[in-house]
Write a protein that holds these residues in place. Structure first.
Motif, PDB file in Angstrom:
ATOM      1  N   LEU A  62      -9.720 -29.966  -0.174  1.00 40.78           N
ATOM      2  CA  LEU A  62     -10.097 -30.038  -1.581  1.00 40.78           C
ATOM      3  C   LEU A  62     -11.514 -29.491  -1.687  1.00 40.78           C
ATOM      4  CD1 LEU A  62      -8.824 -33.621  -2.527  1.00 40.78           C
ATOM      5  CD2 LEU A  62      -7.759 -31.451  -3.119  1.00 40.78           C
ATOM      6  N   SER A  63     -11.618 -28.235  -2.004  1.00 35.71           N
ATOM      7  CA  SER A  63     -12.932 -27.586  -2.051  1.00 35.71           C
ATOM      8  C   SER A  63     -13.412 -27.518  -3.496  1.00 35.71           C
ATOM      9  CB  SER A  63     -12.847 -26.176  -1.453  1.00 35.71           C
ATOM     10  OG  SER A  63     -12.423 -26.243  -0.112  1.00 35.71           O
ATOM     11  N   VAL A  64     -14.139 -28.551  -3.892  1.00 34.83           N
ATOM     12  CA  VAL A  64     -14.689 -28.595  -5.238  1.00 34.83           C
ATOM     13  C   VAL A  64     -16.199 -28.444  -5.143  1.00 34.83           C
ATOM     14  CG1 VAL A  64     -14.878 -29.908  -7.375  1.00 34.83           C
ATOM     15  CG2 VAL A  64     -12.826 -30.130  -5.965  1.00 34.83           C
ATOM     16  N   ALA A  65     -16.725 -27.415  -5.736  1.00 27.56           N
ATOM     17  CA  ALA A  65     -18.161 -27.125  -5.645  1.00 27.56           C
ATOM     18  C   ALA A  65     -18.963 -28.038  -6.567  1.00 27.56           C
ATOM     19  CB  ALA A  65     -18.417 -25.674  -6.012  1.00 27.56           C
ATOM     20  N   GLU A  66     -20.231 -28.233  -6.218  1.00 29.47           N
ATOM     21  CA  GLU A  66     -21.121 -29.037  -7.052  1.00 29.47           C
ATOM     22  C   GLU A  66     -21.245 -28.450  -8.458  1.00 29.47           C
ATOM     23  OE1 GLU A  66     -22.652 -31.866  -6.503  1.00 29.47           O
ATOM     24  OE2 GLU A  66     -22.119 -32.133  -4.376  1.00 29.47           O
ATOM     25  N   PRO A 127     -16.747 -33.329  -6.194  1.00 27.96           N
ATOM     26  CA  PRO A 127     -17.113 -32.689  -4.914  1.00 27.96           C
ATOM     27  C   PRO A 127     -17.027 -33.630  -3.712  1.00 27.96           C
ATOM     28  CG  PRO A 127     -18.693 -32.116  -6.631  1.00 27.96           C
ATOM     29  CD  PRO A 127     -17.838 -33.222  -7.174  1.00 27.96           C
ATOM     30  N   LYS A 128     -16.974 -34.931  -3.947  1.00 25.63           N
ATOM     31  CA  LYS A 128     -16.914 -35.907  -2.851  1.00 25.63           C
ATOM     32  C   LYS A 128     -15.493 -36.148  -2.350  1.00 25.63           C
ATOM     33  CE  LYS A 128     -20.837 -38.270  -4.988  1.00 25.63           C
ATOM     34  NZ  LYS A 128     -21.278 -39.491  -5.705  1.00 25.63           N
ATOM     35  N   ALA A 164      -9.462 -25.665 -11.356  1.00 25.23           N
ATOM     36  CA  ALA A 164     -10.436 -25.927 -10.288  1.00 25.23           C
ATOM     37  C   ALA A 164      -9.980 -27.053  -9.374  1.00 25.23           C
ATOM     38  CB  ALA A 164     -11.792 -26.278 -10.896  1.00 25.23           C
ATOM     39  N   LEU A 165      -9.184 -27.976  -9.902  1.00 19.36           N
ATOM     40  CA  LEU A 165      -8.663 -29.092  -9.106  1.00 19.36           C
ATOM     41  C   LEU A 165      -7.418 -29.644  -9.776  1.00 19.36           C
ATOM     42  CD1 LEU A 165      -9.012 -31.295  -6.828  1.00 19.36           C
ATOM     43  CD2 LEU A 165     -10.145 -32.673  -8.574  1.00 19.36           C
ATOM     44  N   GLU A 185       4.083 -30.423   0.047  1.00 15.32           N
ATOM     45  CA  GLU A 185       4.890 -31.626   0.201  1.00 15.32           C
ATOM     46  C   GLU A 185       4.249 -32.581   1.198  1.00 15.32           C
ATOM     47  OE1 GLU A 185       9.312 -32.101   1.768  1.00 15.32           O
ATOM     48  OE2 GLU A 185       9.268 -31.194  -0.236  1.00 15.32           O
ATOM     49  N   GLY A 186       4.235 -33.856   0.851  1.00 15.83           N
ATOM     50  CA  GLY A 186       3.672 -34.852   1.750  1.00 15.83           C
ATOM     51  C   GLY A 186       2.750 -35.820   1.034  1.00 15.83           C
ATOM     52  N   VAL A 187       2.439 -36.914   1.722  1.00 14.19           N
ATOM     53  CA  VAL A 187       1.538 -37.939   1.206  1.00 14.19           C
ATOM     54  C   VAL A 187       0.251 -37.915   2.026  1.00 14.19           C
ATOM     55  CG1 VAL A 187       1.198 -40.411   0.806  1.00 14.19           C
ATOM     56  CG2 VAL A 187       3.466 -39.393   0.475  1.00 14.19           C
ATOM     57  N   PHE A 188      -0.876 -37.841   1.336  1.00 18.76           N
ATOM     58  CA  PHE A 188      -2.173 -37.746   1.996  1.00 18.76           C
ATOM     59  C   PHE A 188      -3.049 -38.931   1.609  1.00 18.76           C
ATOM     60  CE2 PHE A 188      -0.507 -33.502   1.325  1.00 18.76           C
ATOM     61  CZ  PHE A 188      -0.627 -32.924   2.579  1.00 18.76           C
ATOM     62  N   VAL A 189      -4.052 -39.210   2.433  1.00 18.89           N
ATOM     63  CA  VAL A 189      -5.073 -40.200   2.123  1.00 18.89           C
ATOM     64  C   VAL A 189      -6.361 -39.443   1.833  1.00 18.89           C
ATOM     65  CG1 VAL A 189      -6.459 -42.127   2.980  1.00 18.89           C
ATOM     66  CG2 VAL A 189      -4.022 -41.990   3.544  1.00 18.89           C
ATOM     67  N   ILE A 190      -6.994 -39.757   0.693  1.00 20.90           N
ATOM     68  CA  ILE A 190      -8.222 -39.052   0.331  1.00 20.90           C
ATOM     69  C   ILE A 190      -9.404 -40.021   0.253  1.00 20.90           C
ATOM     70  CG2 ILE A 190      -7.088 -37.165  -0.890  1.00 20.90           C
ATOM     71  CD1 ILE A 190      -7.668 -38.564  -3.518  1.00 20.90           C
ATOM     72  N   ASP A 191     -10.559 -39.546   0.652  1.00 20.16           N
ATOM     73  CA  ASP A 191     -11.807 -40.293   0.544  1.00 20.16           C
ATOM     74  C   ASP A 191     -12.544 -39.859  -0.712  1.00 20.16           C
ATOM     75  OD1 ASP A 191     -11.567 -41.845   2.817  1.00 20.16           O
ATOM     76  OD2 ASP A 191     -12.628 -40.431   4.107  1.00 20.16           O
TER      77      ASP A 191
END
Length: 354
Positions: A62-66, A127-128, A164-165, A185-191
């Protein structure tokens, strides 16, 4: 007897040597076993490390710029409605926020000025966001983690026409916040995901501010209600107060006037926020076609007025600004000052006084 003892000594010496060789052999065997164990564990650690590196390398990013804070132009959040158990499934709640000039506005489900702070907090968090791990590679797991279309919170952020996201957020548990990505496809864990930033109701996305001013700069306050008219003027660091009962007659000094009561009034209004809105209600529905009370605050040559109508929820009151069309609900803590009687601005009598 002496000869027999002499003959037995070499036998004892021979037995001791055999035991020594046995101990040496066992020691060598133990060393070899330990070395083999360490080598095996090292290989396992290496394989595990390499597996982790490979797994991390294959995770989507997940590349989100400031710069998203300045460049975002639209935010769309769709979340499941909080339907009661057994009730028919309601359509998802959809909130669309659009940037117009320097301000964010809510365009769906209604048109209103947005809460700028809440929008900026959401954008600052993007961005985090980082994908930490994948816990399932199958779409069959979506229901288990509330990531199906009818359960997930669907978030899309635009920069102009470009997305953008985009992500779908589901359950949050011991492993973290679960999510899925479009086309992956799939389940992810995000911080880095804070659910409260994305799960606000319509009121949470609206600008609730009604008034904001510095009390030290106020020079005059006027109140008109069914009890009569009040006039308060700043004289040095104290207030003077006059009142006339009803509509007739002239203003006269309030007996036993307590200057600090005007300061209390101003504290209630200096950062006045609405507790709700009178959406769909007309001026006549809310008593604002013929206001029941008027509060006017003067700072220099500028006057700010609030008009009050009938009761809303509980003890709150409907209110509006003369120049605006928005109908607010204001808590009794603030609105009661606009409906005050003369006694509200007088010193309290001691229990022994008549």
């Amino acid at each position: 007897m002496t000869e027999s003892s002499t003959e037995n000594k070499p036998v004892a010496s021979s037995a001791t040597g055999s035991e020594r060789r046995l101990y040496i052999a066992l020691g060598v065997l133990a060393l070899l076993g330990g070395a083999l164990y360490l080598q095996t564990e090292g290989k396992k650690a290496e394989i595990k490390s390499l597996s982790g590196e490979v797994a991390a390398a294959t995770l989507p990013t997940l590349s989100v710029a400031e710069s998203i804070k300045d460049n975002a132009t639209k935010i769309v959040i769709e979340r499941p409605s909080d339907a009661a158990e057994g009730a028919a499934i309601a359509p998802p709640e959809r909130h669309t926020l659009v940037k117009e000039g320097a301000e964010w506005k809510l365009s769906e489900p209604l048109s209103a000025l947005a809460n700028q702070t809440n929008v900026e907090s959401l954008l600052s968090s993007l961005p985090k966001l980082k994908i930490k791990e994948q816990i399932s590679s199958s779409a069959e797991s979506y229901a288990q983690y509330d990531l199906s279309d009818d359960k997930a919170t669907h978030i899309t952020v635009f920069e102009g026409d470009k997305v953008a996201l985009e992500l779908f957020a589901g359950k949050s548990g011991g492993r973290g916040q679960t999510a899925r990505l479009p086309g992956q496809e799939g389940v992810f864990v995000i911080d880095g995901y804070s659910s409260y930033l994305f799960s606000r109701d319509t009121k949470g996305w609206r600008d609730t501010s009604v008034l904001k001013f510095e009390t030290e700069k106020v020079t005059r306050v006027d109140v008109v209600n069914e009890n009569g008219a009040f006039e308060f003027k700043k004289e040095g660091d104290k207030w003077s107060g006059r009142f006339k009962k009803g509509k007739a007659g002239a203003l006269s000094a309030i007996k036993d006037f307590e200057s600090s009561k005007v300061d209390d009034l101003l504290r209630a209004y200096k950062s006045l926020n609405a507790t709700g809105f009178g959406d769909g209600k007309s001026l006549s529905d809310t008593g604002l076609d013929k206001p029941l009370a008027e509060l006017t605050i003067t700072i220099g040559d500028a006057k700010t007025q609030v008009l009050f109508g009938s009761n809303a929820e509980g003890s709150s009151r409907y209110a509006k600004l003369p120049e605006g069309s928005e109908i607010y609900t204001i808590s009794s803590w603030a609105s009661d000052w606009a409906f005050a009687e003369e006694s509200k601005f007088q010193k309290k009598k001691d229990s022994g006084e008549d």
